[in-house]
Structure formats: C-alpha cells, structure tokens
Scaffold this active site. Structure first.
Site, PDB file in Angstrom:
ATOM      1  CG  HIS A  82      -2.025  -1.028   1.108  1.00  0.00           C
ATOM      2  ND1 HIS A  82      -3.051  -1.139   2.021  1.00  0.00           N
ATOM      3  CD2 HIS A  82      -2.257  -1.997   0.178  1.00  0.00           C
ATOM      4  CE1 HIS A  82      -3.858  -2.126   1.673  1.00  0.00           C
ATOM      5  NE2 HIS A  82      -3.389  -2.664   0.569  1.00  0.00           N
ATOM      6  CD  GLU A 104      -1.338   3.848   3.997  1.00  0.00           C
ATOM      7  OE1 GLU A 104      -2.438   3.967   4.551  1.00  0.00           O
ATOM      8  OE2 GLU A 104      -1.156   3.152   2.970  1.00  0.00           O
TER       9      GLU A 104
END
Length: 368
Positions: free
Chosen positions: A52, A54
């Site tokens: 993802h 992040e």
C-alpha cells in the site's frame, strides 16, 4: 485549513493517480512523509495485491530514524485489517510515526474508521478531513462500488455536429468520427476501466474488439447484451483473447474465455440485475460504448456517473441519433485537438474535470 497540510495532501493525490490503471479493485492512495518541513519519503498504491501507499512511502525513507518525529500524510484512512497485505495502521505505529494527517475516511466496511481509532488508541495525533472532497473524488469509483453496490458507470460516444453517431445501416463499416488522437484517448479510457459494454446491434454491425490497442494497459472484461443469442461466434468479441460475459435470455454452452449468463426476465429492465452481477464479480468500473439504444437505456435508468461526449465537425444529415440527456443539465463547449468536447454537469453537487479535451459529468453527488 493549514496551507502546508493542503500542499502535502495535494501531493498525495497526485501520487495516487499513478495507480489508476492497476490499483482496482483497491482504491488509489498516495502517501507523503514530512520531517522538518521537507519531504523525506513518498509512495502510492501501485497494484492490487502489492504494498500500500504508506508502506511504499516508509520504504522510501533513507534515514528511518527521522520517522519518530515525522508526519505522514495519506489520502485515505490507513487500513486496519489483514487482507492481501498486513494493516498499514500497525506499520505506522511500529515505526513510531507520531502524527498522521488523513484526507478522508475509508468507506470499506472492514476499515470504516477502525484505522483512525487504532492510531488514536496508540497515542498518535490524527487529523482527518484535509482536502476531503478532493480525496473522495479521487476514489469515487471505489466509493460507488462499495456504497451503491454496482460498478462506477461511464457512458461515452462521439457525435456529428448535427448530433448523429452513425448512418442508419444494416451492414458495412461504421462512420469513424474520432480522430487518431481522440481514438487514442478512448483506448486510454478502456485501460482505466474494469469492464466495457456494448449492445447486440453494435456488436453485430461494428464487430468491435473492445480491447486496448492504442494505449498501454490491460484490456477490460468485455460485456455484451445478446438476448436472443443472435451474435455469430466468429465476431471479434468471441475470439477468446479477453474474458467476455454475454448476458442472454437462455443458457448457452460456454466458448473459450466466453461465459453466457442468463438474465431472469428480459421483458423488464435488466440493467440493475446485470450491474448486480458485475458487482458480485468485483468489476469496479464500467465503460459503456454503445450503441445509441443501449446508452439511452442507461440514461433512462439513471445508471451512470460520467458522460463523455466528443463533438466532431462532420455532418451526417441523417442516421442514428445521439443519446439525449433530457433532465436539463447545462453544458459548455471546449476545444482541443481541433475538436469540441461538451462537459455536462449537475448543479446539485458537482465537479467538472478534463483530460486532454475529454470532459465529463459526475452525476448526483453521493460521494461528495
């Protein structure tokens, strides 16, 4: 709102858009890590099943000791559940990032505020709602899919200056109204959608491939409406090169990479049932390319989210009329690539956007 916060969130949105063709069925997400007023890391969700935004942002930081006094900006609430990857909220806590700025909450039921709460319970400072409207618009396909339980629907056609899309014909090739440049943009749109749909007449007369040839990307799943199974198996749609779904009235033996799906009652409006089937198969977005009757059926049923109309300089004088938008939405005219493009937009809750001359209307406002 702090202009610095908005600046970094805009960068998150910019990064997220790089995942347009590959992130689905996940949402597009971007993340930026800032320490002492400088960006030290950034990332976006590249492809479904992979890291993802992040995670990619944290991995890009060279001096990880700075994370303990940094702020991470992310366009969408960090996930809090185990899916194909571990929870991003757990990683943020593990890396001891003290401050998290979030664009909007995640509407997905397995997250829906749980990521925010997990970060707060860990003692982190959490700010939510920076450029929230822009962040929700970024993931409008994802929101539509999970809240309305149907694909995000885009209608597209090119029309002559006297509002025809083709000659009336029973054979022969269709009128080519798009230029080479605008045709390329149509193929870009195909690459950005999970599925593409045409009706029986368009499939029969035009024999389209409905694949991506003039742009880089995956071809969408092909959808064709064929109530009476009139279509020849020799058409391009049945060449097996792309997964294809045929919605019909009665069962039919499958062909290679082609599946026939009976609809319960073709005498009524079957579009909601078809959209439900596409939802259950995880097809997040749908591009409807024709023909006029099929496009008009979607408009009449209120099943659309964007409409792209390419206005061309040609006169056909007669033929197949372009679909009608009868609910009084205003539109203007812009010019690009030597062509005119009409943006139709709703005055209720609306934004208008363009890409290289293609303008679209976003209907309704349920995601704003």
């Amino acid at each position: 709102m702090n202009s610095e916060e908005e600046k970094y969130m805009l960068r998150c949105i910019q990064l997220a858009q790089n995942g347009l063709c590959n992130a689905a069925p996940n949402p597009m997400v971007g993340a930026v890590i800032v320490c002492d007023g400088k960006i030290i890391g950034e990332g976006y969700h590249v492809r479904c099943g992979e890291a993802h935004a992040e995670v990619n942002a944290i991995r890009s930081v060279k001096d990880t000791s700075l994370l303990k006094r940094s702020t991470i900006y992310v366009s969408l609430e960090p996930c809090s559940h185990y899916g194909k990857t571990p929870p991003c909220a757990d990683l943020i806590i593990e890396k001891q990032i003290p401050r998290i700025v979030i664009g909007c909450r995640d509407p997905f039921s397995k997250v829906a505020g749980r990521g925010i709460q997990k970060l707060k319970d860990a003692g982190r400072e959490v700010i939510v709602g920076v450029l929230e409207t822009e962040c929700r618009q970024l993931i409008r396909r994802f929101i539509t899919f999970h809240t309305l339980r149907r694909p995000y629907i885009t209608l597209k056609w090119a029309e002559s200056s006297d509002r025809y899309i083709d000659y009336s014909r029973t054979d022969g090739k269709p009128v080519i109204l798009s230029s080479l440049l605008t045709s390329m943009l149509v193929h870009k749109k195909r690459a950005e959608h999970s599925a593409i749909l045409v009706g029986t007449r368009t499939a029969e007369l035009d024999n389209p491939g409905l694949n991506v040839r003039h742009w880089y990307g995956r071809s969408p799943v092909r959808i064709v409406l064929d109530r009476q199974q009139k279509l020849s198996p020799n058409l391009h749609l049945f060449d097996g090169s792309v997964p294809t779904l045929v919605f019909t009235e009665a069962p039919h033996a499958p062909l290679p990479n082609v599946e026939y799906l009976p609809v319960s009652d073709y005498r009524r409006n079957v579009l909601p049932e078809i959209m439900e089937t596409l939802y259950t198969r995880g097809l997040q977005s749908l591009l409807v390319e024709g023909g006029s009757q099929t496009l008009q059926s979607f408009i009449a049923a209120g099943l659309w989210d964007e409409i792209f109309v390419e206005e061309t300089p040609y006169l056909l004088h007669s033929g197949v009329k372009a679909p009608e938008i009868s609910d009084g939405y205003p539109f203007a005219t812009e010019h690009s690539f030597g062509r005119s493009f009409s943006p139709l937009y709703c005055l209720k809750k609306q934004s208008i956007a363009s890409f290289q001359g293609f303008f679209y209307r976003e209907k309704g406002g349920y995601y704003l």
